[in-house]
Design an enzyme around this catalytic site. Structure first.
Site, mmCIF file in Angstrom:
data_model
loop_
_atom_site.group_PDB
_atom_site.id
_atom_site.type_symbol
_atom_site.label_atom_id
_atom_site.label_comp_id
_atom_site.label_asym_id
_atom_site.label_seq_id
_atom_site.Cartn_x
_atom_site.Cartn_y
_atom_site.Cartn_z
ATOM 1 N N VAL A 1 -47.940 -6.785 -21.462
ATOM 2 C CA VAL A 1 -48.543 -6.220 -20.202
ATOM 3 C C VAL A 1 -47.153 -5.337 -19.069
ATOM 4 O O VAL A 1 -45.982 -6.549 -18.815
ATOM 5 C CB VAL A 1 -48.939 -7.349 -19.867
ATOM 6 C CG1 VAL A 1 -49.540 -7.001 -18.482
ATOM 7 C CG2 VAL A 1 -50.476 -8.106 -20.530
ATOM 8 N N PRO A 2 -47.223 -4.745 -19.319
ATOM 9 C CA PRO A 2 -45.384 -3.857 -18.606
ATOM 10 C C PRO A 2 -45.884 -4.106 -17.060
ATOM 11 O O PRO A 2 -45.523 -3.201 -16.414
ATOM 12 C CB PRO A 2 -45.984 -2.228 -19.053
ATOM 13 C CG PRO A 2 -47.297 -2.172 -19.326
ATOM 14 C CD PRO A 2 -48.223 -3.295 -19.311
ATOM 15 N N CYS A 3 -45.652 -5.492 -16.812
ATOM 16 C CA CYS A 3 -44.562 -5.423 -15.232
ATOM 17 C C CYS A 3 -43.616 -4.660 -14.773
ATOM 18 O O CYS A 3 -43.551 -4.537 -13.963
ATOM 19 C CB CYS A 3 -44.796 -7.208 -15.020
ATOM 20 S SG CYS A 3 -43.640 -8.235 -16.050
ATOM 21 N N HIS A 4 -42.563 -4.622 -15.818
ATOM 22 C CA HIS A 4 -41.574 -3.930 -15.755
ATOM 23 C C HIS A 4 -41.855 -1.992 -15.412
ATOM 24 O O HIS A 4 -40.844 -1.506 -14.718
ATOM 25 C CB HIS A 4 -40.774 -3.991 -17.003
ATOM 26 C CG HIS A 4 -41.292 -3.626 -18.344
ATOM 27 N ND1 HIS A 4 -42.198 -3.272 -19.130
ATOM 28 C CD2 HIS A 4 -41.191 -1.115 -18.980
ATOM 29 C CE1 HIS A 4 -42.707 -2.656 -20.189
ATOM 30 N NE2 HIS A 4 -42.561 -1.420 -19.688
#
Lengths: 204, 167
Positions: A172-175
């Site tokens: 889950v691409p919180c970056h």
């Protein structure tokens, strides 16, 4: 010092540690527990360019991804308390997740197609994380943009918290959420890991 | 907060394997270990936090060993008449055949008392709870077992130690 007549030494021929037997028994235990439906959490670690990732899955799907800096033992203890202590190092359940994460780091995968178990994230944080999946590979949004998309334009700090507590980083691409001034900002896996992921995605 | 069960396997798995090997011998030890830990992971969430994990596991192993022994007795050919096979891995360090021969010759109670006290470290009152009888009786069973082993087991550590000193 043990005395020559120490009865414990009489039994010394029984190995105190038998690695191959234990490996065999652990694998058998994981298989049996899985078959009986009592393996609540299976985990493994996966070597990646950003360090060893802990991957943990329930029956429903991937439930936790953790960086080494987050202390894998502490994360497992937390899972024991919040979900179930029936936890085993049982890599098989993580085969597909491992394969997809390997492909991602090799630049051969731009989105994950995995069943996810969202139970560690609730309410607004979960709404934020759900939205993150719409930020495409190689793109970024600011915390303010994410707040707007999540329906609470003023909740910029809460978006930061949601990202910081993302139970499923990388997948889950919180970056992909960065500061309004374009700098990367904080990351659960450390600023360096965040840079690495952003660079990986722009290079591909 | 309860620890992940994986830690229980890491910390106590080798001890339970030794106990199973000492009580059941090389053929059946791994089956008993598997049954023990499968049963343990099932019950683990309900284990009281203050429980003594070692004693809990040995209690389960004790019961599973009895089950395995009964199952073995139901086999068409009694296991006692089978030649002793080496451990499944075939590594000599897996199992000392002489030690098992000596342990096997002991009355089951003595073998259990020896294993539970000297390999699992259980106090005699806990062993008495498993075997029935008093703590003193458990202590005597272990002492008698050790006394017999000293005469029947060629690998007596007194010899070994003397050899080491002589080197």
């Amino acid at each position: 010092m043990t005395s020559p007549s120490d009865p414990g030494r009489l039994l010394a021929a029984l190995p105190a540690q038998d690695g191959p037997a234990m490996a065999r028994l652990r694998e058998r235990l994981a298989d049996q527990a899985q078959r009986e439906g009592i393996l609540d959490i299976a985990y493994r670690t996966l070597e990646t360019p950003v360090g060893d990732l802990l991957l943990a899955a329930t029956d429903e799907g991937l439930v936790k991804v953790a960086f080494a800096v987050q202390d894998h033992d502490a994360v497992l203890s937390h899972l024991a308390g919040s979900i179930s202590p029936r936890i085993l190092n049982a890599p098989r359940r993580l085969d597909e997740a491992s394969r997809q994460i390997d492909e991602y780091f090799a630049g051969r995968r731009t989105r994950f197609d995995l069943p996810l178990d969202w139970r560690l994230s609730k309410g607004f944080r979960r709404a934020v994380l759900t939205h993150l999946r719409d930020i495409g590979y190689g793109r970024t949004e600011s915390y303010a943009q994410v707040a707007l998309a999540a329906g609470s334009p003023r909740a910029v700090r809460a978006v930061g918290t949601a990202c910081a507590t993302n139970p499923l980083p990388v997948v889950v691409p919180c970056h992909r959420v960065v500061r309004s001034d374009g700098t990367a900002g904080q990351y659960a896996g450390g600023a360096e890991a965040k840079h690495f992921l952003l660079n990986l995605e722009t290079a591909a | 907060m309860r620890r992940p069960f994986e830690q229980i396997v890491t910390e106590y798995g080798p001890m339970v394997l030794r106990v199973c090997r000492a009580v059941l011998g090389p053929h059946d030890a791994e089956d008993a270990w598997s049954e023990t830990f499968l049963s343990a992971i099932k019950a683990y969430p309900d284990l009281p936090p203050e429980a003594n994990v070692e004693a809990w596991l040995v209690t389960i192993a004790h019961r599973k060993a009895i089950d395995v022994t009964r199952a073995a007795a139901r086999r068409p050919t009694p296991v006692e008449t089978l030649p002793d096979r080496p451990a499944r891995t075939g590594r000599p360090e897996d199992w000392d055949g002489d030690l098992w021969q000596a342990l096997k010759a002991l009355p089951a109670r003595q073998r259990q008392a020896v294993a539970y006290h000297y390999l699992a470290g259980l106090p005699y009152k806990d062993i008495a709870a498993l075997l029935g009888g008093t703590a003193d009786a458990a202590r005597r069973a272990a002492a008698d077992g050790i006394k017999t082993l000293r005469t029947t087991y060629p690998g007596d550590p007194v010899d070994t130690e003397q050899k080491e000193v002589a080197r």
